[in-house]
Design a protein around this motif. Structure first.
Motif, short mmCIF file in Angstrom:
data_model
loop_
_atom_site.label_atom_id
_atom_site.label_comp_id
_atom_site.label_asym_id
_atom_site.label_seq_id
_atom_site.Cartn_x
_atom_site.Cartn_y
_atom_site.Cartn_z
N PHE A 210 0.84 -1.20 0.00
CA PHE A 210 0.00 0.00 0.00
C PHE A 210 0.87 1.25 0.00
N HIS A 214 1.35 3.96 -3.12
CA HIS A 214 0.88 5.32 -2.86
C HIS A 214 2.01 6.35 -2.92
N ARG A 220 -3.31 6.15 -8.19
CA ARG A 220 -4.43 6.89 -7.63
C ARG A 220 -5.75 6.14 -7.70
N TRP A 222 -8.95 4.05 -7.12
CA TRP A 222 -9.61 3.42 -5.98
C TRP A 222 -9.74 1.91 -6.18
N TYR A 225 -6.79 0.28 -4.52
CA TYR A 225 -6.66 0.37 -3.06
C TYR A 225 -7.81 -0.30 -2.30
N LEU A 228 -7.12 -4.06 -2.23
CA LEU A 228 -5.94 -4.25 -1.38
C LEU A 228 -6.30 -4.00 0.08
N GLY A 229 -7.09 -2.97 0.35
CA GLY A 229 -7.50 -2.68 1.72
C GLY A 229 -8.34 -3.80 2.31
N MET A 250 -3.75 2.14 7.42
CA MET A 250 -3.88 2.63 6.05
C MET A 250 -4.13 4.13 6.02
N LEU A 254 -1.38 7.45 4.21
CA LEU A 254 -1.70 8.39 3.14
C LEU A 254 -0.88 9.67 3.27
#
Length: 450
Positions: A210, A214, A220, A222, A225, A228-229, A250, A254
């Motif tokens: 992650f 990033h 960028r 979504w 992510y 993955l999240g 997470m 950022l």
């Protein structure tokens, strides 16, 4: 070497113009979320104590998911382990922003809310320990009265219609952010019973991926992510560490500072963290937290059940911790921090105003309910503790509402002065006054901080 006296930190002083803009935007969303949170809690209590109470328990305890992935959870656990991850994701963003850009980046300014928050966690825990040591209760719930629910507190402010100045609201928000950090650490360290090391290693590897996507590749989308999240969350859940910790991690990964080009000029209008927070905060405040409250706040409020709550040391420790412990902890910590540092109370306010904030901080709803679920395996004790959280938070909310409403005339005058913009340039006049005039403690910051 200059012998000029150092500028003293102002307690509850007007925040910088940039900080105030962020504050008002964040609090606007949280206030709406707080209203929904209050509504969800009322619906849960009415539903659980209605003739359809069995249906409430059936829905809350209905299991679904993927057993092979340790994800065969009840609806209630999907709300606490899954949806609350969104809440903690936003908390992680807020924490990193405060550490790098907000009030917590300056040690002198950070000392006050940090000391107040720490005392506001330690003293309620001591109240719980003292009550249960005297009454022979279980010590597992010592962390339950430590939390402050900023959304619930702002919902109370919205209901009573008070006009708290920005300085008090900023202090309350910063206090709650530090409080959230304490809750995160407590959940991770003290409420992790066993560890699945391969799953934990997988979650940490996912966080590294992650970070690389990033920060290094600047991906960028979504659609990269979000899957993955979910994987990171599932591995964290399987590891034995509470799954909400994945959300915090997470959020803190950022970027909160816009990227800059070779000439040093920003190449982004807003940072990824700010952009994502704008999208996710309404989902957290308007959906995730209210749904969690709907399935966590449904407890029996019959006369016998309430009588048991006031007789059990675990429940009594929670109630006293939230009401008296938070009041003494936050007020005492703030006073001691101001007494032994160069901080001084804003010239427009009095120490009685700190009492109002301390009472508001006793509203511990969301995280207190979550910690209560983690602390007790005994269903009867867990239900009594839930009732105690509701009673303690309600008592703190009512006391804060009465106290702040009495002082609302003063707050209204300060709020109007703070928002007056006679030249209509979009900047409140208080930020354009020279230092030394009324409200001038924050003047000049706009030139330094935008």
């Amino acid at each position: 070497m200059s012998n000029a006296p150092k500028e003293r930190t102002s307690l509850f002083g007007l925040p910088s113009f940039q900080e105030r803009r962020f504050l008002l935007e964040a609090l606007r969303t949280e206030t709406v979320g707080g209203m929904l949170l209050l509504a969800a809690a009322v619906v849960a209590l009415v539903w659980a104590n209605s003739p359809w109470g069995n249906l409430y328990e059936t829905v809350r305890d209905f299991h679904f998911g993927i057993p092979s992935l340790h994800l065969d959870l009840s609806v209630g656990h999907w709300a606490s382990d899954g949806l609350l991850t969104i809440f903690f994701f936003v908390a992680g963003i807020e924490l990193k922003r405060e550490l790098l850009l907000g009030e917590l980046r300056r040690p002198a300014a950070a000392a006050l809310p940090v000391v107040a928050a720490v005392c506001g966690m330690v003293v309620p825990a001591l109240f719980y320990v003292a009550v249960n040591a005297a009454g022979g209760g279980q010590m597992d719930g010592w962390a339950i009265p430590m939390a402050t629910d900023i959304a619930f507190a702002l919902g109370v402010l919205a209901v009573i219609g008070t006009n708290l100045p920005s300085g008090i609201r900023a202090f309350l928000l910063t206090l709650a952010i530090v409080d959230d950090l304490g809750a995160i650490l407590v959940i991770a360290v003290f409420y992790t019973s066993s560890l699945n090391l391969p799953a934990l290693a997988g979650a940490l590897a996912g966080l590294v991926v992650f970070w690389f996507l990033h920060h290094k590749l600047r991906v960028r989308g979504w659609y990269v992510y979000v899957p993955l999240g979910i994987v990171i969350w599932a591995l964290m859940h399987a590891s034995g560490v509470h799954a909400t910790i994945a959300g915090v991690a997470m959020g803190m990964l950022l970027r909160v500072i816009p990227a800059k080009g070779s000439a040093g000029w920003p190449t982004e209008k807003e940072s990824p963290a700010e952009r994502i927070e704008h999208l996710v905060r309404p989902l957290s405040a308007g959906f995730a937290v209210p749904v969690f409250a709907l399935f966590a706040a449904g407890v029996s409020v019959s006369g016998d059940a309430l009588g048991d709550t006031f007789r059990q040391p675990e429940a009594l420790g929670v109630m006293l911790g939230l009401f008296a412990g938070k009041l003494l902890g936050v007020f005492g910590g703030t006073y001691l921090a101001a007494r032994f540092t160069r901080a001084q109370l804003s010239e427009d306010l009095e120490w009685a105003d700190v009492v109002g904030v301390a009472l508001l901080s006793g509203i511990g709803f969301t995280v207190s309910l979550l910690v209560g679920e983690l602390a007790f395996a005994d269903a009867e004790v867990a239900e009594q503790v839930k009732a105690a959280v509701l009673i303690g938070s309600l008592a703190a909310a009512l006391a804060a509402a009465i106290f702040l409403k009495v002082r609302d005339g003063r707050y209204k005058r300060l709020w109007e002065e703070e928002n007056r913009d006679e030249d209509h340039d979009g900047i409140p006049d208080v930020y354009e006054r020279p230092r030394g005039t009324s409200g001038g403690e924050a003047a000049g910051r706009i030139n330094r901080e935008g």
